[in-house]
Design an enzyme around this catalytic site. Structure first.
Site, PDB file in Angstrom:
ATOM      1  CE  LYS A  24      -4.011   1.803   2.426  1.00 19.39           C
ATOM      2  NZ  LYS A  24      -5.001   1.680   3.522  1.00 19.39           N
ATOM      3  CB  SER A  35      -8.528   3.347   2.008  1.00 19.84           C
ATOM      4  OG  SER A  35      -7.470   2.618   3.119  1.00 19.84           O
ATOM      5  CB  SER A  79      -8.597   0.297   4.932  1.00 20.31           C
ATOM      6  OG  SER A  79      -9.250   1.492   4.876  1.00 20.31           O
TER       7      SER A  79
END
Lengths: 450, 92
Positions: free
Chosen positions: A38, A121, A146
């Site tokens: 990420k 996310s 997320s």
């Protein structure tokens, strides 16, 4: 490795999962596992923007602890980790659908239907994991859902560990008391491998709890400590009759059969978590945004990140200009709400109050875990929505995407989203929650659902 | 509790943000919709409850404060350097 490199390019051209790629040695011909990260997690010399324009051109000078641990983990193994790149997510993690992309990148598309959201996310982590044909582990992060939401929308496994198990050193923070680095993968074995590889006590993160690393892979198939006990499972959020819930029920039946075959007794009953469900969302948002608004105050265009304004402006004017021009609307809204909740006149009524209600929520969970080993329910209330529909919903309605996932996140409980089936040809997810620091047990049960 | 123009201006001042007129109008409605959700917690009795800062008990272990960052590398991330120091805008 040429095939891997070609695949990365092809997937990214069509689905927009990576914001940065990392050069790969195309002549390497040994065993490998590809790893994506990420964008909020730092890798030395690889641009890290947390999907925000305000961090343009920020090149970290150190690896985050999870990257250091990953490199160490594979040192004595006959398999090489190939870091392929940084994945897209909502700016600073602010979103449940990964449509809030703050940099000049396109919105990632769902691997099953390119008109739908990947979930957020950590949408890029989930999308790439689902799409690649190679063995792949994605290092993701969850603050309020997320990992579970995108894992559910994209049909992959997503583990959010206990708060404090994995070091946050080198993670661009959203909310310090909620952020957890976790793993996405295509199967439970690679979830266990991923957890082993990022685990490791770290003095640089004072919220990282001192612990011995566990052999999660070996423990996956170890039934010994469960043989003489009855596994108690509580069902949550299954009151509506729809396909998502039916898929969970089918998986529960499958689980019961597999536990029977292993001669392990199981008891299942419905658990009322209405208090947790009712108050987790406001408490989560008040606290996460309070923390986020202080974390983001350091982003001011001086020591790193965007620096496109001359410093001859007045002190406040400089910071106001650089922040107002480079944060997205969603980020500004969240900073405003968090700043409000911390202001002297409102702090007691909102931030401090929310910290007290959080205590009550955690106590409710711990009370449940006195009687149950696991809680199981759907990961999300809906399948992945259409991107065009998301554009028309209000910020409040977008927050509702976290309705189920924010509860265990708020309590810092480990949970995993596992693929449970399909609804209208789109993947659905089932969430299993267990008590703090019982990841081995959580992965063991997940492994019984195949 | 509602967020009106005055309060929104005060918050933005504290947060070092300046909204455009359209952001201002748009945000006011959106923020108040979210405030309705925030206000839900007012109904919970928390009189005898202490606030918590983390979801688990933490035993903070301290470490030696030893600088280990590469000062040269760190400064490559900014153009705002003079005589080896970061420079910022003037207070006045």
């Amino acid at each position: 490795m040429k095939e891997v490199i070609q695949e990365i390019e092809n997937i990214n051209n069509s689905f927009n999962y990576l914001v940065e790629t990392i050069p790969i040695d195309e002549n390497y011909d040994g065993d490998f596992i590809t790893i994506s990260i990420k964008d909020a997690i730092l890798i030395k010399n690889s641009q890290a923007r947390s999907s925000s324009k305000i961090l343009n051109n920020y090149f970290p000078v150190n690896d985050s602890k999870v990257i250091k641990n990953t490199k160490d983990y594979f040192k004595n193994k006959n398999i090489k980790p190939i870091f392929i790149g940084k994945t897209i997510h909502d700016e600073f993690g602010f979103g449940g659908y990964n449509v809030n992309v703050g940099i000049d990148k396109k919105i990632p598309k769902n691997p099953y239907d390119d008109k739908r959201s990947c979930g957020g996310s950590s949408g890029g982590c989930a999308g790439f994991t689902a799409k690649t044909k190679f063995r792949h582990i994605s290092i993701a992060e969850s603050t309020g859902g997320s990992i579970s939401t995108p894992a559910s929308f994209c049909g992959v496994y997503g583990l959010t560990p206990t708060y404090g198990l994995i070091s946050r050193d080198g993670l661009i923070s959203y909310a310090n008391s909620l952020d957890k680095i976790g793993i996405m993968a295509k199967d439970i074995l690679d979830i266990a491998v991923g957890l082993e590889m990022i685990d490791g006590y770290d003095l640089n993160d004072c919220t990282n709890v001192k612990h011995e690393n566990k052999n999660y892979v070996d423990l996956l198939n170890d039934d010994t400590k469960y043989k003489n006990n009855t596994i108690k499972i509580g069902l949550i959020n299954l009151d509506e009759n729809n396909q998502i819930n039916n898929n969970v029920k089918d998986k529960i039946d499958q689980l019961k059969n597999n536990l029977d075959k292993s001669n392990i007794k199981v008891e299942i009953e419905t658990v009322d978590i209405s208090f947790i469900n009712k108050y987790s969302l406001p408490v989560y948002y008040i606290l996460s945004l309070s923390e986020a608004s202080t974390n983001l105050s350091k982003l001011c265009g001086l020591r790193y990140g965007v620096q496109n304004i001359p410093t001859n402006l007045n002190y406040n004017d400089y910071f106001i200009k650089i922040r107002s021009e480079n944060f997205s609307k969603e980020t500004k809204r969240r900073i405003i709400l968090g700043t409000f909740a911390r202001m002297a006149s409102y702090r007691d009524a909102y931030m401090n109050k929310a910290m007290r209600v959080r205590k009550l929520i955690i106590d409710k969970y711990l009370e449940i875990f006195n009687n149950f080993d696991f809680l199981i329910g759907p990961s999300t209330p809906t399948i992945a929505p259409l991107i065009d529909e998301i554009k028309n919903i209000s910020p409040y309605e977008e927050m509702l995407a976290d309705t189920y996932c924010c509860c265990p996140n708020l309590a810092g409980l480990p949970h995993i989203s596992i693929p449970s089936g399909k609804d209208n040809n789109m993947p659905t997810g089932m969430m299993i929650i267990s008590n703090h620091f019982t990841e081995d047990k959580l992965l063991w049960l997940s492994n019984k659902i195949k | 509790m509602k967020i009106d123009d005055n309060l929104l201006n005060q918050i933005c001042k504290n947060a070092r943000l300046k909204l455009t007129e359209s952001e201002n109008n748009e945000f006011k409605i959106q923020l108040n919709e979210i405030m309705d959700m925030f206000n839900l917690i007012c109904e919970v009795d928390t009189n005898k409850i202490n606030p918590i800062y983390h979801p688990i008990d933490l035993n903070y272990e301290l470490r030696e404060d030893i600088a280990n960052e590469n000062k040269v590398e760190i400064k490559k991330n900014t153009i705002h350097i003079q005589d080896g120091f970061f420079i910022g805008p003037k207070i006045k």
